[in-house]
Design an enzyme around this catalytic site. Structure first.
Site, PDB file in Angstrom:
ATOM      1  CG  HIS A  10     -37.750 -28.008   4.001  1.00  0.00           C
ATOM      2  ND1 HIS A  10     -38.601 -28.797   3.251  1.00  0.00           N
ATOM      3  CD2 HIS A  10     -37.957 -28.375   5.293  1.00  0.00           C
ATOM      4  CE1 HIS A  10     -39.301 -29.585   4.059  1.00  0.00           C
ATOM      5  NE2 HIS A  10     -38.919 -29.356   5.303  1.00  0.00           N
ATOM      6  CE  LYS A  66      -9.419  -9.142  17.204  1.00  0.00           C
ATOM      7  NZ  LYS A  66      -9.161  -9.712  18.546  1.00  0.00           N
ATOM      8  CD  GLU A 126     -10.743 -16.705  16.614  1.00  0.00           C
ATOM      9  OE1 GLU A 126     -10.918 -15.616  16.048  1.00  0.00           O
ATOM     10  OE2 GLU A 126     -11.142 -16.943  17.778  1.00  0.00           O
TER      11      GLU A 126
END
Length: 432
Positions: free
Chosen positions: A298, A413, A277
């Site tokens: 793994h 938003k 951000e």
């Protein structure tokens, strides 16, 4: 400090053509050091409040009193907040077993987790709602849902004793909701963004409720900041130059943070938000990647070793030798294939795996820095928080972007609000 910082295995003279050239790195390091000096000159002026927080203690008595109330009144505390409103506190409260109420962070907005949390006993459950803007859609929705669920289920306790709100000063939806229900509100510092807020009450209050030493957290940060300001070759300055040089010289597109310590997994989540951000603007930035050792040996290590050479690796290794159960020679049944495990603790094995991963990445010519810590505690975590905050701010300077805004996130938003208003209008039209 709370850690050692080794970047030798990031340079071409150590690992070959996959490494960065020292000359270009040194130019960036000098520029980053100069930028930090200019920022440090703002300490005490209110214009760089983040750098004033580590030495602050005046706010702690009020927070300690509020935390004591939550510890006395509740068996569970549900923290409502997303992104920077929760990730720092989550990282802090993951480093040990809380000595206090169970802390539940509903940081990811989705109905299942909220339904589960609210299905429990609310007579001994407290709520803290956090939003700097006071208008974060997810947190406002959770806040309203929790108030509705708590009414009549608090064992006779008032909303003012059950809930606490943290929001920035000024009028906002959360403050209006709090006022309607007589819920107390504490001020989120307006000059400090959410992803940098762990040293404010946003991180301090949940930490105190959980029984963590928040003064030690700030002390670790203060030591890192003091050294960084006084030494242009300090780890955060070097780290910023390293990250940007790797991107510019080697086309590095991803910054992998891989602690070999499960208690730092939430810290990696915090780092990913901070880095993405703060830097992802104007076509700049690198992708932060969260990995955890040994488990990701793994799952991701194959790609790291033989996939595209476009990643910078940061391994955090802790001294786990002698920790955990001992694998006795008798337990191996005399199997020669297991002889290497006999007599070692599980911590010995984990420590060896971390060293082996670092050595293997370096042998493959992958730029790898190693951060070593002696222990996972509040001081060390505070050191790491401040290191990566300073590193990020300085990397933003070198990339010529603003580390404190997030314009693209705000666009998302706004679209969310627009979609919900559109759906509401469609329902009303259909009903009419």
């Amino acid at each position: 400090m709370g850690y050692e910082h080794n970047v030798d295995a990031c340079f071409a003279d150590r690992i070959g053509p996959g490494g960065i050239a020292r000359a270009g790195f040194e130019r960036l390091r000098a520029e980053a050091g100069d930028a930090l000096g200019r920022l440090a000159a703002l300490q005490g002026s209110g214009r760089m409040a983040l750098f004033d927080l580590p030495a602050t203690r005046a706010d702690l008595p009020v927070l300690q009193a509020e935390a004591a109330r939550f510890r006395a009144d509740f068996d569970r505390v549900i923290v409502l907040g997303t992104g920077g409103s929760s990730l720092g506190a989550m990282a802090l409260t993951a480093i040990g077993v809380p000595d206090g109420p169970e802390l539940i962070f509903l940081d990811n907005f989705e109905p299942y987790g909220l339904d589960r949390a609210l299905a429990g006993d609310l007579s001994r459950t407290g709520f803290i709602a956090i939003s700097k803007s006071g208008g974060t859609a997810e947190t406002v929705a959770q806040f309203l849902a929790c108030i509705a669920a708590a009414e009549g289920r608090t064992g006779g306790r008032s909303m003012s004793r059950t809930f606490l709100c943290i929001a920035g000063p000024g009028d906002s939806p959360m403050r209006r909701i709090a006022r309607t229900h007589a819920i107390p509100v504490m001020d989120h510092p307006p000059e400090i963004g959410g992803r940098y807020s762990v040293f404010t009450l946003v991180g301090m209050l949940p930490g105190l409720i959980g029984g963590y030493d928040v003064a030690a957290l700030r002390a670790g940060a203060a030591e890192v900041l003091s050294q960084a300001i006084g030494d242009p070759r300090s780890p955060p300055v070097v780290g910023a130059a390293l990250q940007v040089a790797a991107a510019q010289q080697r086309g590095i597109r991803a910054s992998v943070l891989m602690p070999y310590e499960s208690r730092l997994d939430q810290f990696s989540r915090w780092f990913c938000q901070l880095w993405a951000e703060s830097l992802g603007k104007d076509g700049m930035g690198t992708l932060p990647v969260r990995a955890l050792g040994p488990v990701d040996q793994h799952s991701q290590l194959q790609l790291y070793l033989e996939g595209p050479p476009d990643k910078l690796f940061t391994l955090i290794l802790s001294d786990q030798r002698g920790q955990g159960p001992v694998i006795s020679p008798q337990a191996t049944g005399g199997d020669p294939a297991l002889a290497y495990l006999a007599g070692h603790t599980l911590g010995d094995v984990a420590e060896a795996e971390g060293r082996a991963t670092a050595a293997t990445l370096i042998a493959r010519g992958r730029p790898t820095r190693v951060i070593r810590i002696e222990r996972v505690d509040e001081f060390t975590l505070g050191s790491l928080f401040m290191h990566f905050m300073v590193e990020t701010i300085l990397a933003a300077h070198l990339m010529a972007v603003d580390p404190f805004d997030q314009p693209a996130v705000e666009e998302g938003k706004k679209r969310t609000r627009d979609y919900l208003l559109q759906a509401q209008a469609e329902r009303e039209r259909d009903a009419g």
